[in-house]
Design a protein around this motif. Structure first.
Motif, PDB file in Angstrom:
ATOM      1  N   TYR A  63       0.847  -1.187   0.000  1.00 30.68           N
ATOM      2  CA  TYR A  63       0.000   0.000   0.000  1.00 30.68           C
ATOM      3  C   TYR A  63       0.893   1.252   0.000  1.00 30.68           C
ATOM      4  O   TYR A  63       2.034   1.214   0.475  1.00 30.68           O
ATOM      5  N   ASP A  64       0.345   2.379  -0.478  1.00 26.99           N
ATOM      6  CA  ASP A  64       1.028   3.640  -0.209  1.00 26.99           C
ATOM      7  C   ASP A  64       0.885   3.947   1.281  1.00 26.99           C
ATOM      8  O   ASP A  64       0.052   3.359   1.978  1.00 26.99           O
ATOM      9  N   ALA A  65       1.681   4.853   1.785  1.00 23.73           N
ATOM     10  CA  ALA A  65       1.753   5.092   3.228  1.00 23.73           C
ATOM     11  C   ALA A  65       0.411   5.518   3.816  1.00 23.73           C
ATOM     12  O   ALA A  65       0.029   5.066   4.903  1.00 23.73           O
ATOM     13  N   ASP A  66      -0.333   6.385   3.119  1.00 28.25           N
ATOM     14  CA  ASP A  66      -1.614   6.869   3.640  1.00 28.25           C
ATOM     15  C   ASP A  66      -2.652   5.753   3.706  1.00 28.25           C
ATOM     16  O   ASP A  66      -3.428   5.669   4.659  1.00 28.25           O
ATOM     17  N   THR A  67      -2.669   4.901   2.682  1.00 23.89           N
ATOM     18  CA  THR A  67      -3.624   3.788   2.684  1.00 23.89           C
ATOM     19  C   THR A  67      -3.274   2.783   3.768  1.00 23.89           C
ATOM     20  O   THR A  67      -4.147   2.291   4.497  1.00 23.89           O
ATOM     21  N   SER A  68      -2.002   2.458   3.900  1.00 25.18           N
ATOM     22  CA  SER A  68      -1.569   1.513   4.932  1.00 25.18           C
ATOM     23  C   SER A  68      -1.969   1.989   6.319  1.00 25.18           C
ATOM     24  O   SER A  68      -2.525   1.220   7.123  1.00 25.18           O
ATOM     25  N   ALA A  69      -1.727   3.270   6.599  1.00 26.46           N
ATOM     26  CA  ALA A  69      -2.062   3.808   7.923  1.00 26.46           C
ATOM     27  C   ALA A  69      -3.560   3.750   8.171  1.00 26.46           C
ATOM     28  O   ALA A  69      -4.003   3.405   9.280  1.00 26.46           O
ATOM     29  N   ALA A  70      -4.353   4.061   7.157  1.00 22.96           N
ATOM     30  CA  ALA A  70      -5.807   4.067   7.326  1.00 22.96           C
ATOM     31  C   ALA A  70      -6.354   2.654   7.504  1.00 22.96           C
ATOM     32  O   ALA A  70      -7.226   2.409   8.346  1.00 22.96           O
ATOM     33  N   VAL A  71      -5.860   1.698   6.708  1.00 21.87           N
ATOM     34  CA  VAL A  71      -6.310   0.305   6.832  1.00 21.87           C
ATOM     35  C   VAL A  71      -5.983  -0.229   8.223  1.00 21.87           C
ATOM     36  O   VAL A  71      -6.820  -0.847   8.889  1.00 21.87           O
ATOM     37  N   LYS A  72      -4.756   0.022   8.684  1.00 20.24           N
ATOM     38  CA  LYS A  72      -4.356  -0.458  10.001  1.00 20.24           C
ATOM     39  C   LYS A  72      -5.197   0.178  11.106  1.00 20.24           C
ATOM     40  O   LYS A  72      -5.619  -0.498  12.054  1.00 20.24           O
ATOM     41  N   SER A  73      -5.466   1.466  10.989  1.00 21.41           N
ATOM     42  CA  SER A  73      -6.234   2.156  12.018  1.00 21.41           C
ATOM     43  C   SER A  73      -7.664   1.627  12.084  1.00 21.41           C
ATOM     44  O   SER A  73      -8.187   1.337  13.169  1.00 21.41           O
ATOM     45  N   PHE A  74      -8.308   1.473  10.914  1.00 20.06           N
ATOM     46  CA  PHE A  74      -9.691   0.976  10.900  1.00 20.06           C
ATOM     47  C   PHE A  74      -9.780  -0.442  11.442  1.00 20.06           C
ATOM     48  O   PHE A  74     -10.638  -0.754  12.284  1.00 20.06           O
ATOM     49  N   LEU A  75      -8.894  -1.326  10.978  1.00 22.07           N
ATOM     50  CA  LEU A  75      -8.956  -2.714  11.431  1.00 22.07           C
ATOM     51  C   LEU A  75      -8.615  -2.842  12.909  1.00 22.07           C
ATOM     52  O   LEU A  75      -9.166  -3.701  13.606  1.00 22.07           O
ATOM     53  N   THR A  76      -7.734  -1.986  13.417  1.00 21.70           N
ATOM     54  CA  THR A  76      -7.433  -1.983  14.856  1.00 21.70           C
ATOM     55  C   THR A  76      -8.686  -1.662  15.652  1.00 21.70           C
ATOM     56  O   THR A  76      -8.996  -2.321  16.661  1.00 21.70           O
ATOM     57  N   SER A  77      -9.426  -0.661  15.225  1.00 27.76           N
ATOM     58  CA  SER A  77     -10.675  -0.312  15.903  1.00 27.76           C
ATOM     59  C   SER A  77     -11.687  -1.447  15.807  1.00 27.76           C
ATOM     60  O   SER A  77     -12.332  -1.821  16.791  1.00 27.76           O
ATOM     61  N   ALA A  78     -11.821  -2.031  14.600  1.00 31.48           N
ATOM     62  CA  ALA A  78     -12.789  -3.106  14.401  1.00 31.48           C
ATOM     63  C   ALA A  78     -12.473  -4.331  15.247  1.00 31.48           C
ATOM     64  O   ALA A  78     -13.374  -5.005  15.753  1.00 31.48           O
ATOM     65  N   ALA A  79     -11.185  -4.625  15.416  1.00 34.54           N
ATOM     66  CA  ALA A  79     -10.777  -5.820  16.163  1.00 34.54           C
ATOM     67  C   ALA A  79     -10.887  -5.645  17.663  1.00 34.54           C
ATOM     68  O   ALA A  79     -10.812  -6.627  18.410  1.00 34.54           O
TER      69      ALA A  79
END
Length: 374
Positions: free
Chosen positions: A327-343
């Motif tokens: 991923y580009d850096a912005d997408t990677s950070a957003a995916v990780k942040s959302f999935l962290t919240s979801a988990a």
């Protein structure tokens, strides 16, 4: 597969809401009653403010919950976010992910084979990971007048759904139900007429748990060769509700909505009622094809074949498919942040939607894998 379908689904909404493309609209945002301790959340809300995903309809209501929670967390942190999840089905989600049309995909089964190879190219030469984020139990629901408590096992269920057992007072059923007055009545299996992840997982369960009684194989189409077909989870549950003597496999929420009786399952350690706790116990005992941090493809035999006392074995998992790197850096950070919240905080309230929250053992491994996304 769909753990719980609402008649209405999401349409386009303003910033801070979730978009779903389907037949109708129903706005859901953090103001819908979600209460979150944002200070305790480890989601950073960093990266781009808009993510897109598509795939499994089974995740639809869980995603509603995840997104509403994430919106609330990020709003309290001073960030507005948008997440668009389109429940177009697992296969389409995987296809869109490979084509770079979405940031991640929801799928009832792990990405593998040629699709995994194509996903690796999409991820700039890096593997795609399967992260199990949503679990939901499947009920063996029945309509049998005067029989409020019924116990079945994998072998008997397999014979019912392949024509080997045709009467409710069959000796094999009676042996599991001492003292229960079983009627001399024909059994009518009700099965999915449409392709379904629920059917695939149900047939995988029978393959594992029937002591060889199920020889038909698995797959998204029912292959038992008997029964009456109905479309969708709503269809089979409504059919059973209106047909005395019938039985089906369906997500727990649909059995509950239609006030259907649900069989206990005896996997060898005694009859187990379907509850959040008994389903969670089966998940706790799950193993993965790799114990390393990263891809979390489940060894489904460890769930379907459990012999642990108090564990309900027919539990389905759906995955989020993500790039491990690429991923580009912005997408990677957003995916990780959302999935962290979801988990984490996103798991609160899932029981009301017909799901089972992540047990701590799975949650810990999932958090480590999300953190490792590059």
């Amino acid at each position: 597969m769909n753990f719980k379908r609402n008649a209405a689904v999401f349409g386009a909404v303003a910033v801070g809401a979730m978009t779903l493309a389907a037949c109708g609209s129903d706005n859901n945002s953090a103001s819908s009653g979600t209460s979150v301790n944002s200070a305790a959340s480890t989601a950073t809300c960093e990266g781009k403010d808009s993510l897109s995903a598509a795939g499994s309809s089974a995740q639809k209501n869980a995603m509603d919950n995840f997104v509403a929670t994430y919106i609330s967390v990020c709003k309290d942190k001073g960030t507005d976010v948008k997440i668009a999840y389109n429940p177009t089905g697992s296969g389409d989600g995987r296809t869109q992910f490979i084509a770079k049309q979405v940031d991640f995909a929801g799928s009832d089964s792990a990405i593998k084979g040629d699709q995994a190879v194509a996903a690796k190219e999409r991820c700039a030469g890096n593997d795609a990971w399967n992260l199990p984020l949503v679990f939901g139990p499947v009920a063996i629901a029945y309509n049998l007048d005067g029989v409020d408590t019924l116990t079945l096992n994998g072998e008997v269920i397999a014979k019912i759904f392949s024509g080997g057992i045709t009467k409710w007072n069959d000796p094999a059923i009676a042996a599991l139900n001492d003292g229960v007055a079983l009627p001399d009545e024909a059994i009518t299996p009700i099965v999915r007429s449409d392709s379904s992840g629920t059917t695939d997982n149900f047939q995988q369960y029978l393959t594992v748990a029937s002591n060889g009684a199920w020889t038909k194989g698995a797959g998204s189409d029912f292959v038992g060769g008997v029964g009456e077909g109905a479309k969708g989870s709503a269809g089979v549950s409504q059919a059973v509700a209106g047909a005395p003597g019938s039985i089906t496999y369906v997500e727990k929420s649909f059995a509950d909505q239609n006030n259907l009786s649900v069989a206990q399952i005896d996997s060898g350690a005694g009859a187990v009622e379907l509850t959040d706790e008994s389903a969670a116990k089966a998940i706790e005992g799950a193993t993965f094809k790799s114990e390393a941090v990263g891809d979390m493809t489940l060894n489904l035999d460890s769930i379907f074949g459990t012999k642990e006392a108090g564990a309900y074995p027919i539990v389905l998992a759906t995955y989020e498919i993500v790039c491990s790197k690429g991923y580009d850096a912005d997408t990677s950070a957003a995916v990780k942040s959302f999935l962290t919240s979801a988990a984490n905080e996103g798991q609160d309230g899932l029981a009301e939607q017909g799901y089972v929250g992540l047990p701590g053992t799975v949650q810990d491994k999932l958090n480590a894998s999300i953190a490792a996304i590059g």
